[in-house]
Motif scaffolding. Sequence first.
Motif, mmCIF file in Angstrom:
data_model
loop_
_atom_site.group_PDB
_atom_site.id
_atom_site.type_symbol
_atom_site.label_atom_id
_atom_site.label_comp_id
_atom_site.label_asym_id
_atom_site.label_seq_id
_atom_site.Cartn_x
_atom_site.Cartn_y
_atom_site.Cartn_z
ATOM 1 N N LEU A 1 0.797 -1.207 0.000
ATOM 2 C CA LEU A 1 0.000 0.000 0.000
ATOM 3 C C LEU A 1 0.840 1.272 0.000
ATOM 4 O O LEU A 1 1.792 1.400 0.768
ATOM 5 C CB LEU A 1 -0.903 0.023 1.237
ATOM 6 N N ALA A 2 0.467 2.212 -0.856
ATOM 7 C CA ALA A 2 0.989 3.572 -0.807
ATOM 8 C C ALA A 2 -0.107 4.425 -0.199
ATOM 9 O O ALA A 2 -1.005 4.915 -0.893
ATOM 10 C CB ALA A 2 1.358 4.069 -2.199
ATOM 11 N N ILE A 3 -0.069 4.553 1.142
ATOM 12 C CA ILE A 3 -1.047 5.345 1.880
ATOM 13 C C ILE A 3 -0.293 6.369 2.722
ATOM 14 O O ILE A 3 0.939 6.416 2.677
ATOM 15 C CB ILE A 3 -1.948 4.453 2.759
ATOM 16 N N ASP A 4 -0.994 7.148 3.503
ATOM 17 C CA ASP A 4 -0.314 8.245 4.202
ATOM 18 C C ASP A 4 0.809 7.783 5.121
ATOM 19 O O ASP A 4 1.823 8.466 5.263
ATOM 20 C CB ASP A 4 -1.321 9.113 4.965
ATOM 21 N N THR B 1 2.825 5.252 4.652
ATOM 22 C CA THR B 1 3.986 4.804 3.890
ATOM 23 C C THR B 1 4.465 5.855 2.899
ATOM 24 O O THR B 1 5.634 5.865 2.513
ATOM 25 C CB THR B 1 3.671 3.497 3.119
ATOM 26 N N LEU C 1 0.771 11.903 0.702
ATOM 27 C CA LEU C 1 -0.647 11.668 0.431
ATOM 28 C C LEU C 1 -1.547 12.243 1.520
ATOM 29 O O LEU C 1 -2.759 12.382 1.318
ATOM 30 C CB LEU C 1 -0.917 10.165 0.301
ATOM 31 N N ASN C 2 -0.968 12.574 2.651
ATOM 32 C CA ASN C 2 -1.740 13.069 3.788
ATOM 33 C C ASN C 2 -2.663 14.218 3.378
ATOM 34 O O ASN C 2 -2.227 15.222 2.808
ATOM 35 C CB ASN C 2 -0.775 13.545 4.879
ATOM 36 N N SER D 1 -5.024 7.240 -2.544
ATOM 37 C CA SER D 1 -3.927 6.329 -2.259
ATOM 38 C C SER D 1 -3.895 5.277 -3.351
ATOM 39 O O SER D 1 -4.796 5.208 -4.198
ATOM 40 C CB SER D 1 -4.098 5.676 -0.880
ATOM 41 N N SER E 1 -6.455 2.159 -7.005
ATOM 42 C CA SER E 1 -6.463 3.499 -6.448
ATOM 43 C C SER E 1 -7.715 3.650 -5.599
ATOM 44 O O SER E 1 -8.786 3.146 -5.969
ATOM 45 C CB SER E 1 -6.447 4.547 -7.562
ATOM 46 N N SER F 1 -9.029 7.819 -0.604
ATOM 47 C CA SER F 1 -8.687 8.217 0.757
ATOM 48 C C SER F 1 -7.200 8.008 0.941
ATOM 49 O O SER F 1 -6.628 7.072 0.377
ATOM 50 C CB SER F 1 -9.451 7.378 1.789
ATOM 51 N N ALA F 2 -6.570 8.867 1.745
ATOM 52 C CA ALA F 2 -5.156 8.684 2.045
ATOM 53 C C ALA F 2 -4.949 7.530 3.017
ATOM 54 O O ALA F 2 -3.833 7.014 3.142
ATOM 55 C CB ALA F 2 -4.560 9.962 2.625
ATOM 56 N N ASN F 3 -5.996 7.110 3.693
ATOM 57 C CA ASN F 3 -5.931 5.959 4.587
ATOM 58 C C ASN F 3 -7.277 5.244 4.529
ATOM 59 O O ASN F 3 -8.167 5.501 5.348
ATOM 60 C CB ASN F 3 -5.599 6.390 6.024
#
Length: 212
Positions: free
Chosen positions: A75-78, A80, A84-85, A90, A165, A168-170
């Motif tokens: 995952l590329a989320i906030d 990691t 993206l925050n 994400s 995709s 949401s950032a999380n």
Amino acid sequence: MDAHKIIFFFILLHVTLSSSTTSVVDFCVADFNYPGGPAGFPCKNPANVTVDDFVFSGLSVPGNTTNIVNASAFLAIDVTFPALNGLGLSMARLDFGVGGVIPIHAHRVSEVILVVEGTIIAGFIGSDNTAYYKTLNKGDIMIFPHSLLHFQVNVGDSPALAFVSLNSANPGFQTTTVALAANDLPTDIIQKITLLDAEQVRKLKSIFGGTN
């Protein structure tokens, strides 16, 4: 302009403004020195932000599919990818070995999947229990509406790769089987709410680390 028209104008203006989203900053790279909240993390001092904060290479690396589901999700989320925050999006990389599965799960938000290599069956289940599923090939995309249970299965004779995709950032990630079997929820309760027998429940608990 009479009073009724003036009132209508201001009501319309209020609705328009309140339904739009306005940002007062260009970005908000997450600062992990402070805890996150419902709106995300506090912002890193812009004076300390560089272009490298906006680049993430983690999705270029194939995931390890040597596991019980023969698949992986990176995952590329906030947490990691801090840039993206606060941006409301994400991504994730899904790698499937032959027969690999991303088990049925749900997010707080909607998701779109793009198949890059291979052939998978992807689908979701509506709140009325209707199943929507289809075989997807390279270049196909499919949408999974927010909060609905969905899944992906590699049905080809070679590994498969897909990117997703989420808005949401999380986005959260709750896998149904893990949610049942990776905690101390008593076996007899799981039997009652799933109609599984005790042996099946204990097997799942042994796999996912649950007790009781």
